[in-house]
Write a protein that holds these residues in place. Structure first.
Motif, PDB file in Angstrom:
ATOM      1  N   LYS A 129       0.853  -1.187   0.000  1.00 52.93           N
ATOM      2  CA  LYS A 129       0.000   0.000   0.000  1.00 52.93           C
ATOM      3  C   LYS A 129       0.892   1.242   0.000  1.00 52.93           C
ATOM      4  O   LYS A 129       1.152   1.844   1.042  1.00 52.93           O
ATOM      5  CB  LYS A 129      -0.924   0.008   1.209  1.00 52.93           C
ATOM      6  CG  LYS A 129      -1.958  -1.075   1.188  1.00 52.93           C
ATOM      7  CD  LYS A 129      -2.821  -0.994   2.434  1.00 52.93           C
ATOM      8  CE  LYS A 129      -3.668  -2.226   2.596  1.00 52.93           C
ATOM      9  NZ  LYS A 129      -4.349  -2.256   3.890  1.00 52.93           N
ATOM     10  N   LEU A 130       1.383   1.567  -1.177  1.00 52.34           N
ATOM     11  CA  LEU A 130       2.196   2.760  -1.379  1.00 52.34           C
ATOM     12  C   LEU A 130       1.417   3.715  -2.276  1.00 52.34           C
ATOM     13  O   LEU A 130       0.681   3.266  -3.158  1.00 52.34           O
ATOM     14  CB  LEU A 130       3.526   2.412  -2.045  1.00 52.34           C
ATOM     15  CG  LEU A 130       4.456   1.488  -1.279  1.00 52.34           C
ATOM     16  CD1 LEU A 130       5.662   1.132  -2.140  1.00 52.34           C
ATOM     17  CD2 LEU A 130       4.906   2.133   0.019  1.00 52.34           C
ATOM     18  N   TYR A 131       1.601   4.991  -2.054  1.00 51.84           N
ATOM     19  CA  TYR A 131       0.883   5.992  -2.840  1.00 51.84           C
ATOM     20  C   TYR A 131       1.836   7.080  -3.320  1.00 51.84           C
ATOM     21  O   TYR A 131       2.693   7.530  -2.551  1.00 51.84           O
ATOM     22  CB  TYR A 131      -0.217   6.650  -1.998  1.00 51.84           C
ATOM     23  CG  TYR A 131      -1.283   5.680  -1.581  1.00 51.84           C
ATOM     24  CD1 TYR A 131      -2.373   5.427  -2.398  1.00 51.84           C
ATOM     25  CD2 TYR A 131      -1.187   4.998  -0.375  1.00 51.84           C
ATOM     26  CE1 TYR A 131      -3.350   4.525  -2.028  1.00 51.84           C
ATOM     27  CE2 TYR A 131      -2.160   4.098   0.006  1.00 51.84           C
ATOM     28  CZ  TYR A 131      -3.236   3.862  -0.817  1.00 51.84           C
ATOM     29  OH  TYR A 131      -4.191   2.963  -0.450  1.00 51.84           O
ATOM     30  N   ILE A 132       1.668   7.466  -4.578  1.00 50.74           N
ATOM     31  CA  ILE A 132       2.273   8.722  -5.026  1.00 50.74           C
ATOM     32  C   ILE A 132       1.439   9.774  -4.323  1.00 50.74           C
ATOM     33  O   ILE A 132       0.264   9.951  -4.630  1.00 50.74           O
ATOM     34  CB  ILE A 132       2.207   8.863  -6.553  1.00 50.74           C
ATOM     35  CG1 ILE A 132       2.965   7.718  -7.237  1.00 50.74           C
ATOM     36  CG2 ILE A 132       2.756  10.230  -6.971  1.00 50.74           C
ATOM     37  CD1 ILE A 132       2.762   7.651  -8.741  1.00 50.74           C
ATOM     38  N   ASN A 133       2.007  10.435  -3.344  1.00 48.37           N
ATOM     39  CA  ASN A 133       1.231  11.263  -2.426  1.00 48.37           C
ATOM     40  C   ASN A 133       1.271  12.743  -2.772  1.00 48.37           C
ATOM     41  O   ASN A 133       0.315  13.472  -2.511  1.00 48.37           O
ATOM     42  CB  ASN A 133       1.742  11.036  -1.000  1.00 48.37           C
ATOM     43  CG  ASN A 133       0.707  11.345   0.042  1.00 48.37           C
ATOM     44  OD1 ASN A 133      -0.408  10.839  -0.026  1.00 48.37           O
ATOM     45  ND2 ASN A 133       1.068  12.169   1.008  1.00 48.37           N
ATOM     46  N   GLU A 134       2.384  13.185  -3.344  1.00 50.22           N
ATOM     47  CA  GLU A 134       2.537  14.615  -3.677  1.00 50.22           C
ATOM     48  C   GLU A 134       3.660  14.727  -4.697  1.00 50.22           C
ATOM     49  O   GLU A 134       4.622  13.972  -4.639  1.00 50.22           O
ATOM     50  CB  GLU A 134       2.874  15.401  -2.407  1.00 50.22           C
ATOM     51  CG  GLU A 134       2.905  16.886  -2.564  1.00 50.22           C
ATOM     52  CD  GLU A 134       3.159  17.626  -1.243  1.00 50.22           C
ATOM     53  OE1 GLU A 134       3.170  18.864  -1.272  1.00 50.22           O
ATOM     54  OE2 GLU A 134       3.351  16.965  -0.191  1.00 50.22           O
ATOM     55  N   ILE A 135       3.507  15.652  -5.609  1.00 55.99           N
ATOM     56  CA  ILE A 135       4.551  15.888  -6.619  1.00 55.99           C
ATOM     57  C   ILE A 135       4.779  17.381  -6.769  1.00 55.99           C
ATOM     58  O   ILE A 135       3.901  18.193  -6.460  1.00 55.99           O
ATOM     59  CB  ILE A 135       4.171  15.303  -8.004  1.00 55.99           C
ATOM     60  CG1 ILE A 135       2.907  15.965  -8.538  1.00 55.99           C
ATOM     61  CG2 ILE A 135       4.029  13.795  -7.943  1.00 55.99           C
ATOM     62  CD1 ILE A 135       2.792  15.993 -10.030  1.00 55.99           C
ATOM     63  N   MET A 136       5.953  17.730  -7.247  1.00 53.69           N
ATOM     64  CA  MET A 136       6.211  19.102  -7.678  1.00 53.69           C
ATOM     65  C   MET A 136       6.941  19.009  -9.005  1.00 53.69           C
ATOM     66  O   MET A 136       8.035  18.461  -9.085  1.00 53.69           O
ATOM     67  CB  MET A 136       7.024  19.911  -6.686  1.00 53.69           C
ATOM     68  CG  MET A 136       7.249  21.345  -7.190  1.00 53.69           C
ATOM     69  SD  MET A 136       7.991  22.454  -5.997  1.00 53.69           S
ATOM     70  CE  MET A 136       6.522  22.939  -5.094  1.00 53.69           C
ATOM     71  N   ALA A 137       6.300  19.543 -10.050  1.00 47.31           N
ATOM     72  CA  ALA A 137       6.840  19.439 -11.405  1.00 47.31           C
ATOM     73  C   ALA A 137       7.303  20.786 -11.962  1.00 47.31           C
ATOM     74  O   ALA A 137       7.680  20.858 -13.127  1.00 47.31           O
ATOM     75  CB  ALA A 137       5.781  18.831 -12.330  1.00 47.31           C
ATOM     76  N   ASN A 138       7.291  21.824 -11.132  1.00 47.66           N
ATOM     77  CA  ASN A 138       7.727  23.151 -11.585  1.00 47.66           C
ATOM     78  C   ASN A 138       8.395  23.866 -10.415  1.00 47.66           C
ATOM     79  O   ASN A 138       7.943  24.914  -9.960  1.00 47.66           O
ATOM     80  CB  ASN A 138       6.528  23.939 -12.129  1.00 47.66           C
ATOM     81  CG  ASN A 138       6.928  25.123 -12.975  1.00 47.66           C
ATOM     82  OD1 ASN A 138       8.101  25.421 -13.123  1.00 47.66           O
ATOM     83  ND2 ASN A 138       5.932  25.803 -13.518  1.00 47.66           N
ATOM     84  N   ASN A 139       9.471  23.277  -9.924  1.00 50.64           N
ATOM     85  CA  ASN A 139      10.176  23.762  -8.741  1.00 50.64           C
ATOM     86  C   ASN A 139      11.229  24.788  -9.140  1.00 50.64           C
ATOM     87  O   ASN A 139      12.242  24.442  -9.734  1.00 50.64           O
ATOM     88  CB  ASN A 139      10.825  22.580  -8.013  1.00 50.64           C
ATOM     89  CG  ASN A 139      11.367  22.945  -6.650  1.00 50.64           C
ATOM     90  OD1 ASN A 139      11.256  24.066  -6.198  1.00 50.64           O
ATOM     91  ND2 ASN A 139      11.947  21.957  -5.988  1.00 50.64           N
TER      92      ASN A 139
END
Length: 181
Positions: A35-45
């Motif tokens: 039970k793993l989740y892609i929880n948050e992303i930042m694609a324009n840092n």
């Protein structure tokens, strides 16, 4: 002649039974995906949340993985992909389980900087700020989690409203490596 047909049918039935039992054993014993989740992303840092692994502040894209299990999970050997038709895109290194293991209820940030020479938490691709698909796959290619995101604003992350939840929102105050609030 009648006896030969009966014994051929008996052997066929025995063979089918053996195949069904073998399939049941295989699928019963096959490890389930964690039970793993892609929880948050930042694609324009551009100025948030620096990566300091290169010896200086670098403002790289990142992906946060959340472990909803009640035990540690090593993501070494699992895959990240930007293409749903190719789940085995980039394999997370298995060289340092101390670094790639996520504690129960914990978070791990992977730097999407196309610079894997900086260590096992640096992946060989960058995220597209104009939007794309992102998937996390088990070591045998089974899907663990995935998302498709749209264009991303500068220094604003995109994450689940609640850790591991189904609703997504933008975060003006990103939370890499910690709970989404």
């Amino acid at each position: 002649r009648f006896r030969m047909t009966r014994s051929m049918n008996a052997y066929g039935l025995i063979g089918l039974t053996v195949i069904l039992i073998a399939a049941w054993v295989y699928f019963s014993l096959k490890e389930r995906v964690p039970k793993l989740y892609i929880n948050e992303i930042m694609a324009n840092n551009m100025a948030c949340c620096p990566d300091t692994d290169g010896g200086r502040d670098e403002f790289d894209d990142w992906i946060e993985i959340y472990n909803a299990e009640n035990k540690p999970v090593d993501i070494g050997g699992m895959y990240l992909s930007q293409n749903s038709d190719n789940p085995l895109g980039y394999q997370i290194p298995t060289t340092n389980s101390t670094v790639t293991t996520i504690q129960p209820g914990g978070f791990l940030v992977l730097w999407a900087d196309d610079d894997s020479d900086q260590g096992p938490l640096h992946i060989k691709f960058k995220l597209s700020h104009s939007g794309e698909f992102l998937g996390l796959y088990y070591n045998d290619g089974r899907t663990i989690d995935s998302l498709t995101f749209n264009q991303q604003l500068e220094n604003v992350s995109f994450g689940r409203s609640a850790d591991g939840g189904t609703d997504w929102k933008e975060f003006n105050a990103p939370t890499p490596g910690s709970s989404n609030k």
